[in-house]
Motif scaffolding. Structure first.
Motif, PDB file in Angstrom:
ATOM      1  N   LEU A   1       4.074  -1.528  -1.400  1.00 28.01           N
ATOM      2  CA  LEU A   1       3.156  -0.429  -1.141  1.00 28.01           C
ATOM      3  C   LEU A   1       3.644   0.860  -1.782  1.00 28.01           C
ATOM      4  O   LEU A   1       2.868   1.655  -2.299  1.00 28.01           O
ATOM      5  CB  LEU A   1       3.020  -0.228   0.375  1.00 28.01           C
ATOM      6  CG  LEU A   1       2.048   0.868   0.792  1.00 28.01           C
ATOM      7  CD1 LEU A   1       0.626   0.338   0.794  1.00 28.01           C
ATOM      8  CD2 LEU A   1       2.395   1.439   2.140  1.00 28.01           C
TER       9      LEU A   1
ATOM     10  N   PHE B   1       3.951   4.724  -5.819  1.00 29.44           N
ATOM     11  CA  PHE B   1       4.393   6.092  -5.553  1.00 29.44           C
ATOM     12  C   PHE B   1       5.602   6.450  -6.420  1.00 29.44           C
ATOM     13  O   PHE B   1       5.803   7.587  -6.765  1.00 29.44           O
ATOM     14  CB  PHE B   1       4.763   6.249  -4.080  1.00 29.44           C
ATOM     15  CG  PHE B   1       3.570   6.206  -3.181  1.00 29.44           C
ATOM     16  CD1 PHE B   1       2.791   7.325  -2.993  1.00 29.44           C
ATOM     17  CD2 PHE B   1       3.209   5.036  -2.543  1.00 29.44           C
ATOM     18  CE1 PHE B   1       1.671   7.293  -2.176  1.00 29.44           C
ATOM     19  CE2 PHE B   1       2.093   4.991  -1.726  1.00 29.44           C
ATOM     20  CZ  PHE B   1       1.326   6.121  -1.549  1.00 29.44           C
TER      21      PHE B   1
ATOM     22  N   PHE C   1       9.333  10.078   3.626  1.00 23.47           N
ATOM     23  CA  PHE C   1       8.039  10.117   2.959  1.00 23.47           C
ATOM     24  C   PHE C   1       7.064   9.184   3.668  1.00 23.47           C
ATOM     25  O   PHE C   1       5.903   9.529   3.921  1.00 23.47           O
ATOM     26  CB  PHE C   1       8.223   9.698   1.501  1.00 23.47           C
ATOM     27  CG  PHE C   1       6.949   9.706   0.729  1.00 23.47           C
ATOM     28  CD1 PHE C   1       6.326  10.911   0.412  1.00 23.47           C
ATOM     29  CD2 PHE C   1       6.369   8.524   0.311  1.00 23.47           C
ATOM     30  CE1 PHE C   1       5.146  10.926  -0.303  1.00 23.47           C
ATOM     31  CE2 PHE C   1       5.177   8.537  -0.393  1.00 23.47           C
ATOM     32  CZ  PHE C   1       4.565   9.735  -0.704  1.00 23.47           C
TER      33      PHE C   1
ATOM     34  N   GLY D   1       5.779  10.632   6.851  1.00 21.89           N
ATOM     35  CA  GLY D   1       4.698  11.577   6.599  1.00 21.89           C
ATOM     36  C   GLY D   1       3.370  10.862   6.383  1.00 21.89           C
ATOM     37  O   GLY D   1       2.351  11.233   6.957  1.00 21.89           O
ATOM     38  N   LEU D   2       3.405   9.835   5.556  1.00 17.86           N
ATOM     39  CA  LEU D   2       2.188   9.061   5.295  1.00 17.86           C
ATOM     40  C   LEU D   2       1.625   8.488   6.586  1.00 17.86           C
ATOM     41  O   LEU D   2       0.423   8.453   6.808  1.00 17.86           O
ATOM     42  CB  LEU D   2       2.493   7.904   4.341  1.00 17.86           C
ATOM     43  CG  LEU D   2       2.684   8.217   2.873  1.00 17.86           C
ATOM     44  CD1 LEU D   2       2.883   6.924   2.096  1.00 17.86           C
ATOM     45  CD2 LEU D   2       1.480   8.956   2.303  1.00 17.86           C
TER      46      LEU D   2
ATOM     47  N   ASN E   1       0.182  11.359   9.040  1.00 20.92           N
ATOM     48  CA  ASN E   1      -1.066  11.984   8.623  1.00 20.92           C
ATOM     49  C   ASN E   1      -2.176  10.972   8.372  1.00 20.92           C
ATOM     50  O   ASN E   1      -3.236  11.312   7.875  1.00 20.92           O
ATOM     51  CB  ASN E   1      -0.839  12.851   7.389  1.00 20.92           C
ATOM     52  CG  ASN E   1      -0.163  14.157   7.757  1.00 20.92           C
ATOM     53  OD1 ASN E   1      -0.474  14.742   8.789  1.00 20.92           O
ATOM     54  ND2 ASN E   1       0.770  14.585   6.937  1.00 20.92           N
ATOM     55  N   GLY E   2      -1.918   9.732   8.729  1.00 20.42           N
ATOM     56  CA  GLY E   2      -2.987   8.742   8.675  1.00 20.42           C
ATOM     57  C   GLY E   2      -3.210   8.100   7.320  1.00 20.42           C
ATOM     58  O   GLY E   2      -4.119   7.289   7.165  1.00 20.42           O
ATOM     59  N   TRP E   3      -2.402   8.446   6.324  1.00 21.24           N
ATOM     60  CA  TRP E   3      -2.629   7.871   4.996  1.00 21.24           C
ATOM     61  C   TRP E   3      -2.264   6.392   4.958  1.00 21.24           C
ATOM     62  O   TRP E   3      -2.876   5.603   4.239  1.00 21.24           O
ATOM     63  CB  TRP E   3      -1.808   8.615   3.931  1.00 21.24           C
ATOM     64  CG  TRP E   3      -2.189  10.049   3.810  1.00 21.24           C
ATOM     65  CD1 TRP E   3      -1.486  11.111   4.263  1.00 21.24           C
ATOM     66  CD2 TRP E   3      -3.379  10.578   3.218  1.00 21.24           C
ATOM     67  NE1 TRP E   3      -2.156  12.275   3.991  1.00 21.24           N
ATOM     68  CE2 TRP E   3      -3.322  11.980   3.347  1.00 21.24           C
ATOM     69  CE3 TRP E   3      -4.493  10.005   2.589  1.00 21.24           C
ATOM     70  CZ2 TRP E   3      -4.325  12.815   2.888  1.00 21.24           C
ATOM     71  CZ3 TRP E   3      -5.485  10.841   2.123  1.00 21.24           C
ATOM     72  CH2 TRP E   3      -5.408  12.230   2.265  1.00 21.24           C
TER      73      TRP E   3
ATOM     74  N   GLN F   1      -5.090   4.284   5.956  1.00 23.00           N
ATOM     75  CA  GLN F   1      -6.091   4.237   4.888  1.00 23.00           C
ATOM     76  C   GLN F   1      -5.694   3.244   3.807  1.00 23.00           C
ATOM     77  O   GLN F   1      -6.497   2.424   3.365  1.00 23.00           O
ATOM     78  CB  GLN F   1      -6.255   5.628   4.253  1.00 23.00           C
ATOM     79  CG  GLN F   1      -6.693   6.724   5.197  1.00 23.00           C
ATOM     80  CD  GLN F   1      -8.095   6.504   5.731  1.00 23.00           C
ATOM     81  OE1 GLN F   1      -8.802   5.614   5.267  1.00 23.00           O
ATOM     82  NE2 GLN F   1      -8.470   7.285   6.710  1.00 23.00           N
ATOM     83  N   LEU F   2      -4.428   3.329   3.411  1.00 20.80           N
ATOM     84  CA  LEU F   2      -3.955   2.424   2.353  1.00 20.80           C
ATOM     85  C   LEU F   2      -4.049   0.969   2.799  1.00 20.80           C
ATOM     86  O   LEU F   2      -4.508   0.106   2.058  1.00 20.80           O
ATOM     87  CB  LEU F   2      -2.506   2.760   1.992  1.00 20.80           C
ATOM     88  CG  LEU F   2      -2.320   4.015   1.159  1.00 20.80           C
ATOM     89  CD1 LEU F   2      -0.869   4.451   1.140  1.00 20.80           C
ATOM     90  CD2 LEU F   2      -2.835   3.779  -0.266  1.00 20.80           C
TER      91      LEU F   2
END
Lengths: 465, 465
Positions: free
Chosen positions: A121, A125, A146, A149-150, A153-155, A158-159
């Motif tokens: 994943l 990046f 990192f 943080g992802l 913040n809900g990223w 999403q991914l």
């Protein structure tokens, strides 16, 4: 015979101890308590006759003596009352419900994340061809910070949802955050992540491929680390723990809410990933019910209730028929038969048929233990209940109260089969006895509670018919 | 067999008698009585095999306990009971039409139970409260004034922890009640276009009330949303440990669960605040539609739309922009807010006059991104808007887009608000936009959220291409 005169009735009143916490409830019960009052009236009139006859033969001197005698008698009674009151207040400390369900927290297990460093994943990046100066200060590149943080913040959700795939390293890492992270925001976000992903797999077709799924073992280990005590016998009284409590060391960490939510989500995906076997599900159900006994968790009882619902609906019909009895039996044996047992019955509060049935079974198993009867012997249990002496000097009204509430719950949520009408009539008779034969002036502990509870139940049983 | 009315009156008298405090000695007795009352209502109205709904007075009493109960246990129990009762006895629901075969549209029929209790007393000419002829003067019920006062109390949060918890639970319950009343009406409106259904909704009556300061309600709701984290820190560290904030008459164990309950209840309350904002937004949409169709009348008093109020608030109080968007979750409405915000600062050169109302908001996310596709137009926008704000809005809008595009249900909305672009196109445009912003503003520092957006976009672009 004419009625006694007013002033004589006053005299009589003096001979009774002051009326205590008499509740207005009786006003509604005239028809029901009719016989009780008519008896009372008979007793009264006999008493009046006596007092009259004693007065008839008294001369003026004797009258004086009598008065003095009455005075000393009165003060004696007053003293006696005071003593009783003090005693009652001393006794009044029946322990509230609550058991020590969590002891010392244990140290966190070491947890080797599966190659988080090389996860796929994060590959893009690392390789992305972004202007380096835009991201200049995110030096660690794709490290754990990192990833946190992802996640927060809900990223990450999403991914995962867009790619339809969660690889093992990410799955196990986030799972670990749910159970053990002391960063509340991180832990809650990780819990949201999992609940979100699991809920997507409830449908007909699983929409996300999970390379790693949690097992019962991991959830159980976490409970262990939280300091869960599976044995009630070593329980200290609740009051003593709460006073000596050092914040942070005793009791579960805040992660327990997420643990419960995660569990609840795991139970909803039986179709694709069976995380639990039936016996494990039974075990977890027992844990959840016991958590209701923790005072510390009383404010999140709605999460527990939700979780219990999803465990109950996990079982198939056939499995449930067996498991329900088994769990009710186990719980009934392990829980002390005080207010805790009532708390247990009351916490099974769902409105589904399964919960109602479960509640009734739980109650009857407890009654079975209390009366040493088999649970299918409803009549036998009621007979034992009916044989409790209400007028004895040492009637234990507290235990009687427990009987009463347990029986109420059993009778309310059980269709009782062929014996229904017999059981109901015995029940009504018992209630009538309780509400009629316990004096409203009985100051003993729980006497008035039994009395008013019985009157209440009697009233509602009758209006139900 | 009595008629049901006498029956329910008897039930009412009998149950409410449990709460009769006459002659009660201690706080603990009142506490116990309240708990038994809640349990009794649960038994009669939910757990029983043949349940019957509580009467209005009983409902009032439950709400009263939620409003001023003494402990966490009471607050949670009464909240849970009210919630369960509403599920079991809905006030408003949609009945599927019987002739399923003939009508493929399947228009349901709206059923409003005028006899049902409601936690609100909303004054309105043809309100069913007055129509029913029953005097509603219970002080536990809420009107528009006490409702907005409640929101203010939550927003300011100067109370003890237990009071704050009570307020948050109460608010959460009220929003659920408003939603349960609104959603079926909304569904039926979609089929019938009958505005009256929505005009008569509790929500509409509540916000239309002249007594309510609608602007300050929205203001307070927004400040709850944007200060969620700050608030949490404030309460947890001072109040939860402060024993004096807890009712002194009760054993400490009655409130020992606060540290666990607080974060959970707070999260739920924050969700409820967002929910009510969204409900009002939905109401506004329908209202506008009804206005266009000429269905509204003068009795529908004028009110600014909630989106305008929110936008004003965010424009004048720029510090609020980032925290509000961070917490406000609904992707659909968040995107709407962001697009409108952009629209305020940037409108494409067009011949449209200010007055033309036909398509006030035809910006799309792709359209906005296109404006940032070359340095010249980007510079045009930056003359009116700070680059930090632009970055924030783009990143937030991107996240909304990701949540929306997954679900086929949103397809129409996505096309309308995003444009016809594919996922990689959007991702690439976002990266370009950020690069252009950087070119024009060399000091631009991205927040970690924006960096995450950027890297996610880059990752997705390479993943899908």
């Amino acid at each position: 015979m004419s009625d006694p005169l007013d002033f004589e009735a006053e005299d009589l009143l003096l001979n009774f101890p002051p009326a205590p916490t008499k509740r207005k409830k009786v006003t509604d019960l005239d028809d029901l308590l009719g016989d009780y009052y008519s008896k009372q009236r008979e007793i009264d009139s006999i008493a009046h006759k006596k007092s009259k006859s004693s007065k008839r033969y008294s001369s003026d001197d004797e009258d004086d003596k009598n008065e003095k005698g009455n005075e000393t008698k009165l003060s004696e009674i007053a003293d006696e009352c005071e003593k009783q009151i003090n005693q009652i207040f001393a006794e009044n400390e029946i322990a509230l419900w609550g058991l020590k369900i969590f002891g010392q927290q244990k140290s966190l297990p070491s947890f080797g994340f599966i190659e988080l460093e090389n996860c796929k994943l994060l590959q893009p990046f690392r390789e992305n061809q972004l202007d380096s100066d835009l991201l200049s200060d995110s030096g660690q590149g794709a490290g754990e910070t990192f990833l946190e943080g992802l996640l927060m913040n809900g990223w990450l959700s999403q991914l995962a949802l867009i790619s339809g795939f969660v690889e093992a390293s990410i799955a196990s890492w986030t799972f670990y955050q749910v159970l053990y992270s002391s960063n509340v925001e991180l832990q809650l976000s990780a819990c949201d992540f999992w609940c979100n992903i699991l809920s997507k797999n409830e449908a007909v077709q699983p929409s996300i491929v999970l390379e790693w799924i949690p097992s019962y073992r991991e959830l159980k280990d976490a409970l262990d680390v939280y300091g869960y005590l599976s044995d009630t016998s070593q329980n200290a009284a609740l009051n003593s723990i709460s006073s000596s409590q050092v914040p942070g060391s005793e009791g579960p960490p805040v992660n327990i809410s997420s643990w419960i939510k995660l569990l609840s989500a795991c139970f909803q995906i039986r179709k694709f990933h069976s995380i639990f076997s039936v016996s494990e599900a039974e075990e977890v159900l027992i844990v959840i019910i016991r958590l209701f006994l923790s005072r510390q968790l009383q404010g999140i009882s709605f999460i527990l209730t939700d979780c219990m619902q999803s465990i109950l609906s996990f079982f198939t019909e056939d499995e449930w028929a067996v498991s329900c009895e088994k769990v009710a039996h186990d719980i009934a044996y392990s829980v002390p038969k005080d207010l805790n047992s009532l708390r247990i019955v009351e916490c099974i509060s769902g409105t589904s048929n399964r919960s109602k049935h479960f509640r009734g079974r739980m109650a009857i198993y407890m009654l079975g233990i209390l009366f040493e009867k088999e649970v299918f012997d409803g009549m036998g249990i009621l007979k034992s209940l009916g044989s409790v002496k209400l007028k004895d000097k040492d009637t234990d009204f507290f235990t009687l109260y427990i009987y009463l509430v347990l029986s109420e719950n059993w009778i309310l949520s059980d269709d009782l089969g062929d014996e229904r009408s017999d059981i109901l009539s015995m029940w009504t008779k018992f209630l009538r006895n309780c509400s009629g034969n316990i004096s409203s002036t009985d100051w003993r502990l729980y006497a008035s509670k039994v009395r008013s509870k019985a009157s209440y139940l009697l009233q509602s049983t009758i209006s139900e018919r | 067999m009595d008629d049901p009315r006498t029956n329910s009156q008897r039930l009412e008298g009998n149950t409410l008698a449990i709460l009769d405090f006459s002659g009660i000695r201690e706080a603990r007795d009142i506490h116990d009585d309240r708990l038994s009352f809640l349990e009794a209502v649960r038994a009669v109205s939910l757990a029983s095999i043949s349940p019957s709904p509580p009467t209005w007075k009983m409902f009032d009493a439950i709400l009263q306990i939620l409003r001023d109960g003494l402990s966490l246990e009471l607050a949670v129990a009464s909240f849970q009971l009210l919630t369960d009762l509403d599920k079991r006895y809905p006030r408003v629901y949609v009945r599927e039409s019987d002739n399923l075969g003939t009508n493929s549209g399947g228009a349901g029929e709206l059923v409003v139970n005028k006899e049902a209790w409601s936690p609100f007393t909303v004054r309105s000419g043809n309100s069913h409260f007055e129509a029913s002829g029953i005097c509603r003067d219970s002080k536990s019920l809420l009107d528009s004034v006490s409702f907005s006062f409640l929101v203010e109390e939550i927003a300011v949060g100067r109370h003890s922890a237990i009071k704050t918890v009570q307020n948050m639970l109460l608010f959460q319950y009220l929003v659920r009640a408003l939603e349960a009343d609104f959603l079926p009406r909304h569904t039926v409106y979609k089929e019938t276009l009958n505005w009256v259904f929505l005009r008569e909704s509790l929500l509409s009556q509540l916000v239309a009330s002249r007594k309510m300061n609608y602007k300050s309600l929205v203001h307070n709701c927004m400040s709850v949303v944007s200060t969620r984290f700050f608030h949490e820190a404030k309460i947890c560290h001072t109040d939860l440990k402060d024993q004096e904030s807890i009712s002194g008459d009760l054993p400490q164990s009655c409130n020992v669960g606060l540290p666990f309950a607080f974060p959970e209840i707070q999260r739920k309350a924050c969700d409820a605040v967002q929910k009510i904002l969204i409900l009002i937004m939905e109401l506004d949409v329908i209202r506008k539609e009804a206005e266009k169709l000429g269905l509204t009348s003068r009795s529908d008093s004028f009110r600014a739309t909630i989106l305008d109020t929110i936008l004003d608030e965010l424009t004048y109080n720029k510090d609020q922009l980032s925290p509000f968007l961070e917490v406000f979750e609904d992707p659909k409405w968040k995107l709407e807010i962001i697009l409108l915000y952009f629209g305020k600062y940037y409108s494409r050169p067009s011949t449209r006059t200010r007055r033309s109302n036909s398509s006030p908001n035809d910006e799309t996310f792709q359209g906005i991104l296109n404006c940032f596709s070359n340095p010249t137009t980007t510079g045009g926008i930056l003359r009116k808007m700070a680059s930090e704000v632009a970055c924030l809005l783009l990143a937030q809008a991107f996240k909304c887009y990701l949540s929306l595009q997954r679900d086929q249900k949103n397809a129409a909305f996505v096309t309308e608000k995003i444009g016809g672009s594919t996922l990689p196109e959007i991702c690439n445009s976002l990266v370009t936009a950020f690069k252009n912003l950087r070119k024009l503003d060399h000091d631009l520092e991205l927040t970690s959220f924006e960096k995450q957006a950027l890297t996610t976009a880059a990752a997705l672009a390479s993943m899908k291409s």
